[in-house]
Design a protein around this motif. Structure first.
Motif, PDB file in Angstrom:
ATOM      1  N   LYS A   1      -9.476 -14.697  24.681  1.00  0.00           N
ATOM      2  CA  LYS A   1      -9.760 -15.376  23.415  1.00  0.00           C
ATOM      3  C   LYS A   1      -8.472 -15.806  22.711  1.00  0.00           C
ATOM      4  O   LYS A   1      -7.472 -15.074  22.778  1.00  0.00           O
ATOM      5  CB  LYS A   1     -10.527 -14.441  22.486  1.00  0.00           C
ATOM      6  CG  LYS A   1     -12.000 -14.328  22.821  1.00  0.00           C
ATOM      7  CD  LYS A   1     -12.717 -13.567  21.726  1.00  0.00           C
ATOM      8  CE  LYS A   1     -14.151 -13.279  22.141  1.00  0.00           C
ATOM      9  NZ  LYS A   1     -14.727 -12.152  21.441  1.00  0.00           N
TER      10      LYS A   1
ATOM     11  N   VAL B   1      -5.848  -8.143  17.338  1.00  0.00           N
ATOM     12  CA  VAL B   1      -4.783  -7.452  18.050  1.00  0.00           C
ATOM     13  C   VAL B   1      -4.475  -8.295  19.288  1.00  0.00           C
ATOM     14  O   VAL B   1      -5.376  -8.657  20.028  1.00  0.00           O
ATOM     15  CB  VAL B   1      -5.188  -5.992  18.401  1.00  0.00           C
ATOM     16  CG1 VAL B   1      -6.494  -5.927  19.170  1.00  0.00           C
ATOM     17  CG2 VAL B   1      -4.092  -5.270  19.164  1.00  0.00           C
ATOM     18  N   GLY B   2      -3.201  -8.659  19.454  1.00  0.00           N
ATOM     19  CA  GLY B   2      -2.868  -9.518  20.586  1.00  0.00           C
ATOM     20  C   GLY B   2      -1.440 -10.005  20.519  1.00  0.00           C
ATOM     21  O   GLY B   2      -0.575  -9.354  19.934  1.00  0.00           O
ATOM     22  N   VAL B   3      -1.212 -11.169  21.123  1.00  0.00           N
ATOM     23  CA  VAL B   3       0.139 -11.751  21.166  1.00  0.00           C
ATOM     24  C   VAL B   3       0.174 -12.978  20.274  1.00  0.00           C
ATOM     25  O   VAL B   3      -0.711 -13.823  20.341  1.00  0.00           O
ATOM     26  CB  VAL B   3       0.507 -12.132  22.624  1.00  0.00           C
ATOM     27  CG1 VAL B   3       1.876 -12.802  22.667  1.00  0.00           C
ATOM     28  CG2 VAL B   3       0.484 -10.898  23.512  1.00  0.00           C
TER      29      VAL B   3
ATOM     30  N   ALA C   1       3.872  -8.881  20.040  1.00  0.00           N
ATOM     31  CA  ALA C   1       2.576  -8.204  19.996  1.00  0.00           C
ATOM     32  C   ALA C   1       2.264  -7.817  18.551  1.00  0.00           C
ATOM     33  O   ALA C   1       3.138  -7.333  17.836  1.00  0.00           O
ATOM     34  CB  ALA C   1       2.611  -6.949  20.861  1.00  0.00           C
TER      35      ALA C   1
ATOM     36  N   GLU D   1      -3.415 -14.491  20.831  1.00  0.00           N
ATOM     37  CA  GLU D   1      -4.081 -14.365  22.127  1.00  0.00           C
ATOM     38  C   GLU D   1      -4.617 -12.952  22.253  1.00  0.00           C
ATOM     39  O   GLU D   1      -3.852 -11.995  22.320  1.00  0.00           O
ATOM     40  CB  GLU D   1      -3.076 -14.565  23.265  1.00  0.00           C
ATOM     41  CG  GLU D   1      -2.689 -15.994  23.529  1.00  0.00           C
ATOM     42  CD  GLU D   1      -1.595 -16.056  24.600  1.00  0.00           C
ATOM     43  OE1 GLU D   1      -1.083 -17.161  24.802  1.00  0.00           O
ATOM     44  OE2 GLU D   1      -1.254 -15.012  25.190  1.00  0.00           O
ATOM     45  N   MET D   2      -5.938 -12.844  22.262  1.00  0.00           N
ATOM     46  CA  MET D   2      -6.552 -11.522  22.454  1.00  0.00           C
ATOM     47  C   MET D   2      -7.321 -11.608  23.769  1.00  0.00           C
ATOM     48  O   MET D   2      -8.447 -12.095  23.809  1.00  0.00           O
ATOM     49  CB  MET D   2      -7.475 -11.185  21.282  1.00  0.00           C
ATOM     50  CG  MET D   2      -8.126  -9.820  21.417  1.00  0.00           C
ATOM     51  SD  MET D   2      -9.038  -9.328  19.948  1.00  0.00           S
ATOM     52  CE  MET D   2     -10.557 -10.271  20.165  1.00  0.00           C
ATOM     53  N   GLY D   3      -6.696 -11.179  24.845  1.00  0.00           N
ATOM     54  CA  GLY D   3      -7.302 -11.361  26.161  1.00  0.00           C
ATOM     55  C   GLY D   3      -7.487 -12.843  26.426  1.00  0.00           C
ATOM     56  O   GLY D   3      -6.562 -13.637  26.256  1.00  0.00           O
TER      57      GLY D   3
ATOM     58  N   HIS E   1      -0.696  -6.079  15.657  1.00  0.00           N
ATOM     59  CA  HIS E   1      -1.902  -5.317  15.362  1.00  0.00           C
ATOM     60  C   HIS E   1      -2.866  -6.199  14.571  1.00  0.00           C
ATOM     61  O   HIS E   1      -2.446  -7.174  13.963  1.00  0.00           O
ATOM     62  CB  HIS E   1      -1.573  -4.134  14.453  1.00  0.00           C
ATOM     63  CG  HIS E   1      -0.804  -3.062  15.118  1.00  0.00           C
ATOM     64  ND1 HIS E   1      -1.237  -1.772  15.147  1.00  0.00           N
ATOM     65  CD2 HIS E   1       0.385  -3.077  15.772  1.00  0.00           C
ATOM     66  CE1 HIS E   1      -0.353  -1.030  15.792  1.00  0.00           C
ATOM     67  NE2 HIS E   1       0.644  -1.796  16.173  1.00  0.00           N
ATOM     68  N   TYR E   2      -4.122  -5.773  14.544  1.00  0.00           N
ATOM     69  CA  TYR E   2      -5.056  -6.394  13.591  1.00  0.00           C
ATOM     70  C   TYR E   2      -4.556  -6.063  12.186  1.00  0.00           C
ATOM     71  O   TYR E   2      -4.156  -4.931  11.911  1.00  0.00           O
ATOM     72  CB  TYR E   2      -6.468  -5.840  13.787  1.00  0.00           C
ATOM     73  CG  TYR E   2      -7.415  -6.294  12.708  1.00  0.00           C
ATOM     74  CD1 TYR E   2      -8.048  -7.529  12.803  1.00  0.00           C
ATOM     75  CD2 TYR E   2      -7.638  -5.513  11.575  1.00  0.00           C
ATOM     76  CE1 TYR E   2      -8.884  -7.972  11.794  1.00  0.00           C
ATOM     77  CE2 TYR E   2      -8.475  -5.948  10.568  1.00  0.00           C
ATOM     78  CZ  TYR E   2      -9.093  -7.184  10.680  1.00  0.00           C
ATOM     79  OH  TYR E   2      -9.911  -7.611   9.680  1.00  0.00           O
ATOM     80  N   GLY E   3      -4.573  -7.049  11.297  1.00  0.00           N
ATOM     81  CA  GLY E   3      -4.214  -6.795   9.892  1.00  0.00           C
ATOM     82  C   GLY E   3      -2.719  -6.781   9.609  1.00  0.00           C
ATOM     83  O   GLY E   3      -2.311  -6.629   8.457  1.00  0.00           O
TER      84      GLY E   3
ATOM     85  N   ASP F   1       0.825  -1.206   0.000  1.00  0.00           N
ATOM     86  CA  ASP F   1       0.000   0.000   0.000  1.00  0.00           C
ATOM     87  C   ASP F   1       0.864   1.262   0.000  1.00  0.00           C
ATOM     88  O   ASP F   1       0.413   2.341   0.374  1.00  0.00           O
ATOM     89  CB  ASP F   1      -1.001   0.002   1.171  1.00  0.00           C
ATOM     90  CG  ASP F   1      -0.309  -0.050   2.518  1.00  0.00           C
ATOM     91  OD1 ASP F   1       0.930  -0.160   2.535  1.00  0.00           O
ATOM     92  OD2 ASP F   1      -1.017   0.025   3.537  1.00  0.00           O
TER      93      ASP F   1
END
Lengths: 131, 462
Positions: free
Chosen positions: A93, A58-60, A115, A89-91, A117-119, A17
């Motif tokens: 979830k 977003v997570g680990v 860590a 791992e998102m919290g 990000h989303y996407g 992009d």
């Protein structure tokens, strides 16, 4: 720089992009700027279709999770469509990262415990043309 | 005391909150959806986390994703802004359980103020006048009981959703014949929009004004009331123009409104910033409407007229600091215009897209709160507010004059906006004289006779 090299660079930039690129090496200079219409139409396809596997949350990032063996992140191995590449791992979830298509794992851009990000691109896979 | 704040919102309010944090020397974390990658708020924050795709259910309303971003960034507090999760007690609880300070009221206060029926009973019990209506809400009601109840309150009637807000789940009924249909429609709408179909009945006041009192309460229970805001200019219950002080409120009425607001705040054991909304009849009688347990869109009006930074106050209260003791003074007059990316000529249909030209006004007494810049693309996923123009002056006339000039100066191209409607409102003589009511815009500018059109569910927004 010859025409085929220029084409390769353009194709690469088009698959990202990035909107504008300057490149300089010795006597060679290269300035590439994407026009709005081109970037939004998305009709041009790179000759070698490498696809990014994006993080679904977003997570680990984890290669394994309790009860599951760790995923194989060897570059160059073949992948089936929907094959697990890890988990986020998102919290509380835990969300699986799956290969969006059959192909070859080309680049691993992520490490266990990082860590994300989303996407965010986690892997690059090479998908046979026409898939 | 926290040092790093995650701003769980987008758009102009995220920008506003980040600025307040910076002023207080706090670090900021922005969150954003994929559709907001170009947004200004993530550029102003110290760090930014992409938490999900465009639809808000998977991003700005996704508690797990927001808390995950908070954990990864090391944020110690969360500011919810307005809309989205700002009045969600489960979110406030989830923040607390995750060890984060929620910059807003306690879960209990959000629950009590959020349920309109409960808030109404509490207000009445504390001597605050309420509009005649039912005590409590009903999930189901027989036709005979409904007709009897309606007759005892008197027509015209409003049917309202107990869990409502933003104008959804509301119906106006003028006579017994339409009652049952309206009741059922409102119930369905409420169920769809809030997951709770409970309804209550209330007498409909003709030509009322909407006035509200900003309150601030610290953790030790001290409550401070600010001068009223008049938000009578609305369209489908969405505010368009807000001003302070109200041209219809005398100093004596102001004191009564402020006392009533403080009583309501104490009744729900309120802390942090909030707003108590009232209807004001043409005869000067006021009735409690509801409590909004969040920072409001129109808070800059109060800031401009008192010189107090409300968001900074809000953060200080959440840090456990005692509230300011200095009295609140009215320094002049302030007016806010909400500029939306909507086409007033086409029934206010949203107009997302690339902003090709952006020339906001400036100058003394002119403030523009916005997340928009030239070249920005307004996404289609969220509400259509693109800027708030707030003008102030030593009195109402000078504030209105500044607003008129500022609106003339404001140039936006590439998308449709409501600028033209705001210019027309300021030219209107009745408005200049301060003679308006909540149905005024629809009556004068949109040629609607009944201000209660059916409202389709859209993104939750105050």
């Amino acid at each position: 720089m010859d025409l085929s090299q220029a084409k390769q660079i353009i194709d690469f930039i088009d698959s990202t992009d990035l909107m504008e690129v300057y490149w300089e090496k010795g006597q060679e200079r290269f300035h590439f700027k994407k026009s709005q219409e081109l970037s939004s139409s998305g009709t041009r396809l790179p000759s070698k279709p490498w696809r990014a596997v994006a993080s679904p949350a977003v997570g680990v990032f984890r290669l394994g999770k309790p009860g599951y063996p760790g995923c194989d992140d060897t570059e160059g191995r073949d992948l089936k469509k929907g094959e697990k590449l890890g988990w986020i791992e998102m919290g509380r979830k835990v969300i699986p990262v799956e290969s969006p298509a059959a192909g070859r794992l080309r680049r691993v851009l992520i490490q266990e415990g990082e860590a994300v990000h989303y996407g965010q691109p986690l892997f690059l896979i090479e998908v046979p043309t026409g898939v | 005391m926290f040092k790093k704040v995650l701003v769980a919102n987008r758009g102009e309010i995220a920008v506003r909150v980040i600025r307040a944090c910076r002023r207080l020397g706090l670090q900021t974390v922005a969150i954003y959806s994929e559709a907001d990658r170009e947004s200004l708020h993530l550029r102003l924050a110290d760090e930014a986390w992409c938490i999900g795709p465009g639809p808000s259910a998977q991003s700005y309303l996704c508690v797990e994703a927001i808390l995950s971003a908070a954990r990864l960034s090391g944020a110690q507090a969360v500011h919810p802004g307005y809309g989205f999760l700002s009045e969600n007690s489960r979110f406030a609880r989830a923040c607390r359980e995750a060890g984060l300070v929620f910059i807003g009221p306690t879960e209990e206060a959000i629950e009590k103020s959020g349920n309109k029926a409960v808030a109404r009973v509490l207000a009445k019990a504390n001597g605050v006048p309420v509009v005649p209506g039912t005590e409590g809400a009903f999930r189901t009601l027989s036709q005979a009981a409904l007709q009897k109840l309606a007759a005892s309150i008197g027509y015209p009637l409003m049917i309202k959703a107990a869990a409502g807000g933003g104008g959804r789940g509301i119906r106006l009924t003028r006579d017994p014949r339409g009652l049952l249909t309206d009741w059922e429609t409102a119930g369905r709408e409420a169920q769809a929009a809030f997951g709770d179909g409970s309804l209550y009945l209330e007498r409909y006041l003709e030509r009322p004004r909407h006035v509200e009192i900003q309150i601030a309460a610290d953790l030790e229970g001290r409550v401070l009331a600010f001068p009223e805001r008049d938000c009578s200019l609305q369209r489908k219950h969405q505010k368009l123009v807000e001003e302070s002080p109200s041209p219809a409120v005398s100093p004596r009425l102001r004191r009564s409104l402020q006392e009533a607001a403080c009583r309501v705040a104490r009744a729900v054991r309120y802390s942090n910033l909030g707003t108590v909304e009232f209807l004001l009849s043409p005869e000067g009688k006021f009735y409690f409407m509801e409590v909004n347990s969040r920072l409001q869109v129109e808070h800059p009006v109060t800031e401009m007229v008192t010189g107090i930074d409300l968001v900074c106050e809000q953060i200080r209260i959440a840090q456990g600091r005692p509230m300011r003791r200095r009295p609140v003074k009215i320094l002049g007059h302030a007016i806010e215009h909400r500029i939306n990316a909507e086409n007033p000529e086409r029934n206010f249909s949203p107009s997302p897209g690339r902003v090709s030209k952006w020339r906001p006004p400036a100058g003394q007494g002119v403030r523009v709160d916005t997340h928009v810049y030239e070249g920005y693309c307004v996404p289609s996923y969220y509400d259509s507010l693109i800027a708030k123009l707030i003008c102030c002056g030593k009195d109402r006339r000078s504030a209105l004059a500044r607003a008129r000039n500022a609106l003339e100066e404001f140039q936006i191209a590439g998308i449709d906006t409501t600028l033209s409607l705001h210019r027309r409102i300021l030219e209107c003589e009745a408005f200049q004289r301060g003679k308006v009511h909540t149905g005024f815009v629809e009556q004068e500018f949109l040629n609607h006779t009944v201000p209660m059109d059916p409202i389709l569910p859209k993104e939750p927004h105050p």
